[in-house]
Design an enzyme around this catalytic site. Structure first.
Site, short mmCIF file in Angstrom:
data_model
loop_
_atom_site.label_atom_id
_atom_site.label_comp_id
_atom_site.label_asym_id
_atom_site.label_seq_id
_atom_site.Cartn_x
_atom_site.Cartn_y
_atom_site.Cartn_z
N CYS A 70 0.72 -1.14 0.08
CA CYS A 70 -0.01 -0.01 0.05
C CYS A 70 0.85 1.20 0.00
O CYS A 70 2.07 1.10 0.35
CB CYS A 70 -0.95 0.04 1.23
SG CYS A 70 -1.72 1.36 1.56
N HIS A 71 0.48 2.37 -0.43
CA HIS A 71 0.97 3.62 -0.42
C HIS A 71 1.51 3.98 0.82
O HIS A 71 2.86 4.73 0.92
CB HIS A 71 0.39 4.76 -0.88
CG HIS A 71 0.22 4.65 -2.54
ND1 HIS A 71 -0.99 4.21 -3.32
CD2 HIS A 71 1.19 5.22 -3.09
CE1 HIS A 71 -0.30 4.40 -4.53
NE2 HIS A 71 0.63 5.13 -4.65
N THR A 72 1.00 3.74 1.98
CA THR A 72 1.62 3.89 3.37
C THR A 72 2.98 3.26 3.65
O THR A 72 3.96 3.93 4.05
CB THR A 72 0.43 3.71 4.34
OG1 THR A 72 -0.84 4.14 4.04
CG2 THR A 72 0.79 4.32 5.74
N HIS A 92 1.33 -3.94 5.82
CA HIS A 92 0.12 -3.89 6.61
C HIS A 92 -1.23 -4.46 6.11
O HIS A 92 -2.19 -4.53 6.72
CB HIS A 92 -0.15 -2.50 7.17
CG HIS A 92 -0.16 -1.33 6.24
ND1 HIS A 92 0.51 -0.87 5.28
CD2 HIS A 92 -1.49 -0.84 5.73
CE1 HIS A 92 0.00 -0.02 4.51
NE2 HIS A 92 -1.34 0.04 4.84
N GLU A 93 -0.92 -4.48 4.75
CA GLU A 93 -2.30 -5.27 4.13
C GLU A 93 -2.14 -6.74 4.00
O GLU A 93 -1.12 -7.12 3.29
CB GLU A 93 -2.48 -4.58 2.72
CG GLU A 93 -3.28 -3.48 2.71
CD GLU A 93 -3.84 -3.30 1.33
OE1 GLU A 93 -4.34 -2.04 1.27
OE2 GLU A 93 -3.66 -3.97 0.36
N CYS A 122 -9.75 -1.85 20.72
CA CYS A 122 -9.48 -2.48 22.12
C CYS A 122 -10.79 -2.81 22.81
O CYS A 122 -10.86 -3.73 23.63
CB CYS A 122 -8.77 -1.52 22.89
SG CYS A 122 -9.74 -0.15 23.94
N CYS A 125 -12.20 1.53 25.42
CA CYS A 125 -11.87 2.94 25.38
C CYS A 125 -13.63 3.82 24.97
O CYS A 125 -14.37 3.15 24.29
CB CYS A 125 -10.94 3.30 24.64
SG CYS A 125 -11.11 3.53 22.88
N CYS A 128 -14.07 3.02 21.40
CA CYS A 128 -14.54 1.76 20.96
C CYS A 128 -16.08 1.71 21.37
O CYS A 128 -16.85 0.77 20.69
CB CYS A 128 -13.42 0.88 21.70
SG CYS A 128 -12.24 0.48 20.68
N CYS A 136 -9.85 4.32 17.94
CA CYS A 136 -9.61 3.49 19.26
C CYS A 136 -8.28 4.27 20.02
O CYS A 136 -7.38 4.67 19.35
CB CYS A 136 -9.05 2.06 19.16
SG CYS A 136 -8.41 1.49 20.74
N ARG A 140 -5.04 3.04 17.99
CA ARG A 140 -4.99 3.81 16.88
C ARG A 140 -3.80 3.87 15.86
O ARG A 140 -2.73 4.04 16.98
CB ARG A 140 -5.27 5.26 17.05
CG ARG A 140 -5.84 6.25 16.09
CD ARG A 140 -6.05 7.65 16.52
NE ARG A 140 -7.10 7.78 17.46
CZ ARG A 140 -7.56 9.03 18.04
NH1 ARG A 140 -6.83 9.97 18.01
NH2 ARG A 140 -8.33 8.93 19.00
N CYS A 200 -6.75 -2.92 4.34
CA CYS A 200 -6.35 -1.39 4.36
C CYS A 200 -7.16 -0.58 3.53
O CYS A 200 -8.17 -0.03 3.62
CB CYS A 200 -4.96 -1.12 4.38
SG CYS A 200 -4.52 0.86 4.18
N ARG A 395 -3.15 -3.10 -7.00
CA ARG A 395 -2.70 -3.97 -5.85
C ARG A 395 -1.84 -5.18 -6.31
O ARG A 395 -2.27 -5.98 -7.37
CB ARG A 395 -3.64 -4.51 -5.07
CG ARG A 395 -4.38 -3.39 -4.00
CD ARG A 395 -3.09 -3.06 -3.16
NE ARG A 395 -3.74 -2.06 -2.00
CZ ARG A 395 -3.59 -0.86 -2.03
NH1 ARG A 395 -3.18 -0.26 -3.19
NH2 ARG A 395 -3.89 -0.02 -1.23
#
Ligand code: NAD
Ligand code: ZN
Ligand code: ZN
Length: 402
Positions: A70-72, A92-93, A122, A125, A128, A136, A140, A200, A395
């Site tokens: 992903c771009h992130t 992360h994906e 979680c 909180c 959530c 969250c 987060r 994501c 992707r």
């Protein structure tokens, strides 16, 4: 920790059916395995043998099956404009299978199929507990964190040197440790090599339309930016029954690919000598009903708001702007009953809501295959980076076992 090491040839998951619930042959042991390590900003990743420590309280160790880029990941790997944190394992994906769980984890067990998510839930909180938020407090996204919450340590090391985590997921590794609040349980029948893209970008765009913009059947929707996120927003508009979906991008190469996504008209702001919001207002008898911005560009953000119809139009910002960007528009645009919203991860609560997004795919309501334009084996992970740098495709699925 050497006494705790196991041989990589042991198949932790395959053997799990012989063992009791929440135990695997590798449970409690350090697992040596392959991971793609980023040693320096912008330099190709290196496949290294890393040691992955067992999960601690409320953590889960998973065997990653498929991951995508992903771009992130690219943005933090390039590390232009942020504090660089290296060595680091990005990714992360993804989709994977639970190998073992730490103390206190009751809702996941060995063998469960899961989607890791860069932001968590979680369950305790104020966010959530609110029906309206998915931000969250505890889990987060935090791009500057390279360690786990419970003890401030990394679970990855090479010869004793800790390697930083990335957004709590680090899926460019055969095994990774993730907080249980950042794992959505998957329908075991869902194909992991497809649904991994839901962890994501695709969920972000889809949710921006379905959960935030909420177009009515027959409405007109503008989508600014036709990358994977924008096309997922368009997919949401198609699912919602929009009658016109107008795609706006500065890059005409994006239009060909975007034709598969139900977009009915294309606008390139460069083809006009007047502001694109004016062009869209002319095309739509005063403005679109809904507009979703997926570019990260401040001018596109302003245009996406100013192109919605007065009286009912809603614009949703999804793109991440540069730090210094300032949104400027005349207040009269609000007084004329236009609404501006923003969203994070499409307003989906990862654990609660992602299973239903997976079901939308399983029920053939949501089309995912068209987002997957490339596939590479893990050993060729740098090719996925090259494709993204060149802006080719949407992707690229990286298969951990090929
Ligand atoms: P991408 O780079 O593939 O696509 C962006 C597209 O926008 C490109 O095709 C580009 O040509 C186009 N564009 C840029 N400036 C434009 C302008 N002024 N007018 C029209 N088009 C323009 O990116 P992506 O992966 O699809 O992500 C889109 C955005 O969403 C990024 O900013 C990303 O950081 C953001 N994002 C936000 C969230 C969230 O939770 N809010 C989550 C994931 C990604
Ligand atoms: Zn992402
Ligand atoms: Zn929370």
């Amino acid at each position: 920790m050497d006494h705790n090491r196991i041989d990589t040839s042991t198949d932790a998951i395959g053997a799990s059916s012989l063992l009791t619930k929440n135990m695997s042959t590798t449970s409690g042991l350090v697992i040596p395995c392959k991971a793609a390590v980023a040693w320096e900003a912008g330099k190709p990743l290196v496949i290294e043998k890393v040691e992955v420590a067992p999960p601690q309280a409320m953590e889960v160790r998973i065997k990653v099956k498929y991951t995508s880029l992903c771009h992130t990941d690219l943005y933090f790997w390039e590390a232009k404009g942020q504090t660089p944190l290296f060595p680091r394992i990005f990714g992360h994906e993804a989709a994977g299978i639970v190998e073992s769980v730490g103390e206190g984890v009751t809702d996941l067990q060995v063998g469960d199929h899961v989607l890791p998510v860069f932001t968590g839930e979680c369950g305790e909180c104020a966010h959530c507990k609110s029906e309206e938020s998915n931000m969250c407090d505890l889990l987060r996204i935090d791009t500057e964190r390279g360690v786990m919450h419970s003890d401030g340590k990394s679970r990855f090391s090479i010869n004793g040197t800790p390697i930083n985590h990335f957004v709590g997921t680090s899926t460019f590794s055969e095994y990774t440790v993730i907080h249980s609040g950042c794992l959505a349980k998957l329908n075991p029948l869902a194909p992991m090599d497809k649904v991994c893209v839901l962890s994501c970008g695709i969920s972000t765009g889809l949710g921006a339309t379905l959960n935030v913009a909420k177009p009515k059947k027959g409405s007109t929707v503008a989508v600014f930016g036709l990358g994977a996120v924008g096309l997922a927003a368009a997919e949401g508009a198609r699912i919602a029954g929009a009658s016109r979906i107008i795609g706006i991008d500065l890059n005409p190469n994006r239009f060909e690919e975007a034709k598969k996504f139900g977009i009915t008209e294309f606008v390139n702001p460069k083809d006009y000598d007047r502001p694109v919001q004016q062009v869209i207002a002319e095309m739509t008898n005063g403005g679109v009903d809904r507009s979703i911005e997926c570019t990260g560009n401040i001018n596109a953000m302003i245009s996406s708001f100013e192109c919605v119809h007065d009286g009912w139009g809603v614009a949703v910002l999804v793109g991440v702007p540069t730090k210094d960007a300032v949104f400027m528009t005349k207040p009269i645009n609000f007084l004329n009953e236009r609404t501006l919203k923003g969203t994070f991860f499409g307003n989906y609560k990862p654990r609660t809501d992602l299973p239903s997004v997976v079901d939308m795919y399983m029920n053939k309501k949501l089309e995912l295959d068209k987002f997957i334009t490339h596939r590479v084996p893990f050993s060729d992970i740098n090719k996925a980076f090259d494709l993204m740098v060149k802006g080719e495709g949407l992707r690229c699925i990286i298969s951990m076992e090929d």
